[in-house]
Design a protein around this motif. Structure first.
Motif, PDB file in Angstrom:
ATOM      1  N   PRO A  11     -51.558  51.282 -30.987  1.00  0.00           N
ATOM      2  CA  PRO A  11     -51.637  52.039 -32.237  1.00  0.00           C
ATOM      3  C   PRO A  11     -51.035  51.258 -33.396  1.00  0.00           C
ATOM      4  N   ASP A  12     -51.453  51.571 -34.596  1.00  0.00           N
ATOM      5  CA  ASP A  12     -50.849  51.012 -35.788  1.00  0.00           C
ATOM      6  C   ASP A  12     -49.348  51.349 -35.752  1.00  0.00           C
ATOM      7  N   MET A  13     -48.523  50.310 -35.918  1.00  0.00           N
ATOM      8  CA  MET A  13     -47.074  50.523 -35.748  1.00  0.00           C
ATOM      9  C   MET A  13     -46.438  51.293 -36.909  1.00  0.00           C
ATOM     10  N   ALA A  14     -47.198  51.486 -38.001  1.00  0.00           N
ATOM     11  CA  ALA A  14     -46.654  52.284 -39.105  1.00  0.00           C
ATOM     12  C   ALA A  14     -46.857  53.777 -38.847  1.00  0.00           C
TER      13      ALA A  14
ATOM     14  N   ALA B 194     -38.229  39.500 -48.355  1.00  0.00           N
ATOM     15  CA  ALA B 194     -39.576  40.062 -48.424  1.00  0.00           C
ATOM     16  C   ALA B 194     -40.115  40.277 -47.018  1.00  0.00           C
ATOM     17  N   GLY B 195     -40.711  41.439 -46.785  1.00  0.00           N
ATOM     18  CA  GLY B 195     -41.396  41.725 -45.526  1.00  0.00           C
ATOM     19  C   GLY B 195     -42.863  41.987 -45.784  1.00  0.00           C
ATOM     20  N   ARG B 196     -43.573  42.256 -44.725  1.00  0.00           N
ATOM     21  CA  ARG B 196     -45.013  42.443 -44.843  1.00  0.00           C
ATOM     22  C   ARG B 196     -45.360  43.604 -45.786  1.00  0.00           C
ATOM     23  N   GLY B 197     -44.431  44.544 -45.915  1.00  0.00           N
ATOM     24  CA  GLY B 197     -44.675  45.709 -46.766  1.00  0.00           C
ATOM     25  C   GLY B 197     -44.824  45.388 -48.246  1.00  0.00           C
ATOM     26  N   SER B 254     -39.911  46.333 -41.842  1.00  0.00           N
ATOM     27  CA  SER B 254     -39.806  47.498 -40.953  1.00  0.00           C
ATOM     28  C   SER B 254     -38.551  47.406 -40.086  1.00  0.00           C
ATOM     29  N   GLY B 255     -38.148  46.183 -39.720  1.00  0.00           N
ATOM     30  CA  GLY B 255     -36.912  46.031 -38.964  1.00  0.00           C
ATOM     31  C   GLY B 255     -37.127  45.760 -37.486  1.00  0.00           C
ATOM     32  N   ALA B 256     -38.022  44.832 -37.167  1.00  0.00           N
ATOM     33  CA  ALA B 256     -38.176  44.394 -35.774  1.00  0.00           C
ATOM     34  C   ALA B 256     -36.823  43.869 -35.301  1.00  0.00           C
ATOM     35  N   ILE B 257     -36.565  44.002 -34.011  1.00  0.00           N
ATOM     36  CA  ILE B 257     -35.246  43.657 -33.478  1.00  0.00           C
ATOM     37  C   ILE B 257     -34.882  42.222 -33.809  1.00  0.00           C
ATOM     38  N   GLN B 258     -35.880  41.351 -33.799  1.00  0.00           N
ATOM     39  CA  GLN B 258     -35.565  39.941 -34.070  1.00  0.00           C
ATOM     40  C   GLN B 258     -35.074  39.739 -35.517  1.00  0.00           C
ATOM     41  N   HIS B 259     -35.508  40.620 -36.422  1.00  0.00           N
ATOM     42  CA  HIS B 259     -34.998  40.547 -37.794  1.00  0.00           C
ATOM     43  C   HIS B 259     -33.601  41.182 -37.885  1.00  0.00           C
ATOM     44  N   LYS B 274     -41.670  52.461 -47.304  1.00  0.00           N
ATOM     45  CA  LYS B 274     -42.419  53.722 -47.422  1.00  0.00           C
ATOM     46  C   LYS B 274     -42.162  54.625 -46.228  1.00  0.00           C
ATOM     47  N   ASP B 275     -41.828  54.003 -45.092  1.00  0.00           N
ATOM     48  CA  ASP B 275     -41.716  54.719 -43.820  1.00  0.00           C
ATOM     49  C   ASP B 275     -40.255  55.078 -43.544  1.00  0.00           C
ATOM     50  N   LYS B 276     -39.964  56.362 -43.611  1.00  0.00           N
ATOM     51  CA  LYS B 276     -38.598  56.842 -43.398  1.00  0.00           C
ATOM     52  C   LYS B 276     -38.090  56.494 -41.998  1.00  0.00           C
ATOM     53  N   GLU B 277     -39.027  56.404 -41.044  1.00  0.00           N
ATOM     54  CA  GLU B 277     -38.643  56.177 -39.646  1.00  0.00           C
ATOM     55  C   GLU B 277     -38.561  54.697 -39.277  1.00  0.00           C
ATOM     56  N   ALA B 278     -38.838  53.815 -40.218  1.00  0.00           N
ATOM     57  CA  ALA B 278     -38.803  52.389 -39.908  1.00  0.00           C
ATOM     58  C   ALA B 278     -37.432  52.041 -39.313  1.00  0.00           C
ATOM     59  N   PRO B 279     -37.408  51.221 -38.254  1.00  0.00           N
ATOM     60  CA  PRO B 279     -36.136  50.934 -37.581  1.00  0.00           C
ATOM     61  C   PRO B 279     -35.080  50.256 -38.458  1.00  0.00           C
ATOM     62  N   ILE B 280     -35.467  49.723 -39.596  1.00  0.00           N
ATOM     63  CA  ILE B 280     -34.471  49.142 -40.511  1.00  0.00           C
ATOM     64  C   ILE B 280     -33.472  50.224 -40.936  1.00  0.00           C
ATOM     65  N   SER B 281     -33.887  51.508 -40.856  1.00  0.00           N
ATOM     66  CA  SER B 281     -32.989  52.613 -41.245  1.00  0.00           C
ATOM     67  C   SER B 281     -31.749  52.683 -40.349  1.00  0.00           C
ATOM     68  N   GLU B 282     -31.850  52.100 -39.148  1.00  0.00           N
ATOM     69  CA  GLU B 282     -30.694  52.101 -38.241  1.00  0.00           C
ATOM     70  C   GLU B 282     -29.516  51.302 -38.798  1.00  0.00           C
ATOM     71  N   VAL B 283     -29.820  50.310 -39.611  1.00  0.00           N
ATOM     72  CA  VAL B 283     -28.743  49.444 -40.106  1.00  0.00           C
ATOM     73  C   VAL B 283     -28.521  49.577 -41.609  1.00  0.00           C
ATOM     74  N   ALA B 284     -29.424  50.304 -42.294  1.00  0.00           N
ATOM     75  CA  ALA B 284     -29.353  50.362 -43.759  1.00  0.00           C
ATOM     76  C   ALA B 284     -28.238  51.295 -44.228  1.00  0.00           C
ATOM     77  N   ASP B 285     -27.493  50.856 -45.248  1.00  0.00           N
ATOM     78  CA  ASP B 285     -26.522  51.735 -45.886  1.00  0.00           C
ATOM     79  C   ASP B 285     -27.231  52.643 -46.874  1.00  0.00           C
ATOM     80  N   VAL B 286     -28.255  52.101 -47.505  1.00  0.00           N
ATOM     81  CA  VAL B 286     -29.082  52.895 -48.403  1.00  0.00           C
ATOM     82  C   VAL B 286     -30.541  52.654 -48.043  1.00  0.00           C
ATOM     83  N   MET B 287     -31.247  53.747 -47.792  1.00  0.00           N
ATOM     84  CA  MET B 287     -32.661  53.664 -47.444  1.00  0.00           C
ATOM     85  C   MET B 287     -33.437  54.245 -48.624  1.00  0.00           C
ATOM     86  N   VAL B 288     -34.168  53.380 -49.315  1.00  0.00           N
ATOM     87  CA  VAL B 288     -34.942  53.834 -50.466  1.00  0.00           C
ATOM     88  C   VAL B 288     -36.377  54.071 -50.004  1.00  0.00           C
ATOM     89  N   ILE B 289     -36.814  55.325 -50.028  1.00  0.00           N
ATOM     90  CA  ILE B 289     -38.173  55.647 -49.586  1.00  0.00           C
ATOM     91  C   ILE B 289     -39.083  55.586 -50.810  1.00  0.00           C
TER      92      ILE B 289
END
Lengths: 260, 305
Positions: A11-14, B194-197, B254-259, B274-289
């Motif tokens: 699936p799309d990972m987003a 910069a990430g893919r987003g 998004s916050g892949a483990i390797q990043h 844009k994605d509130k659930e992106a795993p980067i949120s695990e480490v972010a002090d501020v998450m800007v959606i």
């Protein structure tokens, strides 16, 4: 030369993931599927190898295990340049462990005597990174993982493995061999319209999983769930200008980088 | 319960992550023995049994020969679990050992719960709890998930093992050093990555400008480097540079483990996604959606005022 490339549709990972009724994997409702990114590099490398064979006729097979939807991923690989497809039809592939998936592929590949097999180093959804290496073990051939460079001269593969911190390990393997591909190995091509048309005529053979292997699982998923929220961070939403003001205030308050 | 810990000797050094193997064994409440293919002059500090294969005889790194040594140690110890770090060494070797043992393998474990193992999936957004269905299991643990806080001390009781396999199908031909970096991100106080987003290469200059406005350096995630948008000198992550600036701004990552491995020790982390659930949120002090580029433009403008 006989070449096999193994791909997975994911699936799309987003996407937002929701557990299925049994809580063992995600429900597929509302998900859009595509080819696993690592596998796109595997397909590209296989096609590059086929193109280099020149006059020596080669046979490049793309294989995927899964339900009917995986045919779309196979079609993409055929449009990129694979010769023919093999669909191991399995409606429960998502509930199988890497050992079972590798056993299915091995049951097919044993009869075909491929010289070289490419696959992604891992899938983006499951991420176990086991199927390629396990398949190689099952077939009794050598295997290199995490390839970011590949060449084949006089029956010997030279591959560079990506290691931590930017170093590389150089490995030479005799054929038959399995190569698992890392992102950045090449630049996967986009299928062109004429090639998409041509791919429609390419064969996709369907094999039933149950007729290939009846291996049971070695590892069982008991639960699939959202992680306990570790992040204690502040979540901000709103208009860009208002967000920028807030973020700037926070940077000034919490860090020293804008002082002095 | 017994574990056999597989220590990693990487290009002349014992990796720091080896210590996490002890934390993992402690989380299991298991007895430990270890196996190392390395050098007699550089041993991990602990007061237990250590099986030792010689790195030169084991054709540094021929995986088939390394797997043979680990199997010899496993036969002597009869462990319930054989444990690796989920690194380029562990993920390459573990499936080969699991295949020889006909045992379950659980990859990249982040937690332990009553004989079951938690592991991440779906690019870090979800978790699975996995139960091995075989009596023995091969495990790889995620680097950073089992932090070691104690003191490593003691001298292991060494038993040397000789390779019984030649690993003839594969020849290890040496290491290539990382290319010399023109940018040392490890020294930067501010990094804006910069990430893919960010959507397209044409958006990189706007990220670079935000970095400049914050008197910082431009960084990038792996997909952006692979796509050729940003030079690999600037890649942050396990295979790029490990950084810990005072401020890290992750734009569309998004916050892949390797990043995350490369930047989680930053002092203050702002993530725009844009994605509130992106795993980067695990480490972010501020998450800007938000949409990344309009936000980046707005923040750059505010900084210039």
């Amino acid at each position: 030369m006989k070449i096999l490339v193994c791909i997975k549709q994911i699936p799309d990972m987003a996407s937002k993931f929701k557990p299925n009724a049994a809580n063992t994997w995600f429900t597929e409702t509302d998900l859009a599927f595509r080819m696993n990114e690592y596998d796109e590099y595997a397909v590209e490398e296989a096609i590059k190898l086929k193109e280099k064979q020149g006059a020596d006729p080669s046979d490049l097979v793309v294989l995927s295990v899964g339900p009917a939807r995986v045919v779309e991923a196979l079609k993409k690989a055929l449009a990129m340049g694979c010769d023919r497809g093999v669909h191991i039809h399995d409606d429960e592939s998502n509930l199988k462990d890497p050992w079972q998936i590798a056993s299915l592929i091995a049951a097919y590949a044993k009869k075909e005597n491929f010289d070289i097999i490419f696959t992604g180093m891992q899938s983006q959804d499951r991420g176990s990174g086991q199927v390629g290496v396990t398949l190689a073990g099952d077939l009794g051939c050598s295997c290199v993982t995490t390839a970011i460079n590949f060449s084949l001269e006089a029956g010997v593969v030279t591959a560079k493995r990506e290691l931590e911190g930017g170093a590389k390990g150089v490995v030479k393997l005799k054929l038959p061999a399995v190569v698992t591909c890392q992102l950045g190995l090449n630049t996967p091509r986009y299928p062109t319209l004429p090639n998409i048309m041509k791919a429609r005529k390419k064969e996709i053979a369907v094999l039933k999983a149950a007729e290939l292997s009846a291996e049971g699982p070695r590892a069982v998923t008991e639960k699939f769930y959202h992680p306990v929220k570790k992040g204690t961070g502040l979540v901000l939403e709103g208009e860009p200008a208002a967000l920028a003001v807030k973020v700037l205030e926070l940077i000034k308050e919490k860090t020293t980088v804008l002082r002095g | 319960m017994k574990t056999l810990l597989v220590f990693e000797y990487r290009r002349g050094k014992l990796t720091e992550a080896n210590l996490e193997l002890f934390s993992f064994a402690a989380a299991l409440g298991a007895q430990t023995a270890g196996v190392l293919i390395g050098a007699e002059t550089l041993l991990p500090a602990y007061p237990g049994k250590l099986y030792l294969g010689d790195i030169v005889k084991c054709k540094d790194y021929n995986p088939e020969v390394h797997a043979d040594i680990i199997m010899q140690a496993a036969q002597k110890e009869d462990p319930d679990y054989i444990v690796f770090i989920h690194s380029s060494y562990g993920w390459d070797l573990a499936p080969r050992v699991a295949a020889r043992l006909k045992a379950a393998q659980v990859s990249e474990i982040t937690g332990v719960s009553e004989g079951k193992f938690e592991t991440g999936c779906c690019n870090g957004k979800m978790r699975r709890l996995v139960r091995p269905a075989t009596t023995k299991a091969v495990l790889t643990i995620q680097e950073g998930a089992f932090c070691f806080t104690g003191e490593a001390e003691g001298t292991p009781a060494v038993e040397k093992l000789e390779p019984s396999a030649d690993g003839a199908g594969l020849e290890f031909a040496g290491y290539e050093e990382p290319e010399k970096r023109e940018v040392d991100l490890a020294k930067a106080e501010v990094i804006v990555s910069a990430g893919r987003g960010i959507g397209k290469k044409e958006n990189v200059p706007a990220i670079a400008e935000l970095a400049k406005s914050l008197k910082g350096e431009l960084g990038a995630s792996r997909p952006v480097v692979d796509a050729g948008w940003v030079d690999h000198n600037r890649q942050v992550g396990a295979t790029g540079q490990i950084v810990s600036p005072k401020l890290y701004v992750a734009c569309g990552i998004s916050g892949a483990i390797q990043h995350l491995t490369g930047m989680r020790n930053s002092e203050f982390i702002v993530a725009v996604n844009k994605d509130k659930e992106a795993p980067i949120s695990e480490v972010a002090d501020v998450m800007v959606i938000a949409d990344v580029m309009p936000f980046v433009a707005a923040l750059t403008e505010k900084l210039k005022q």
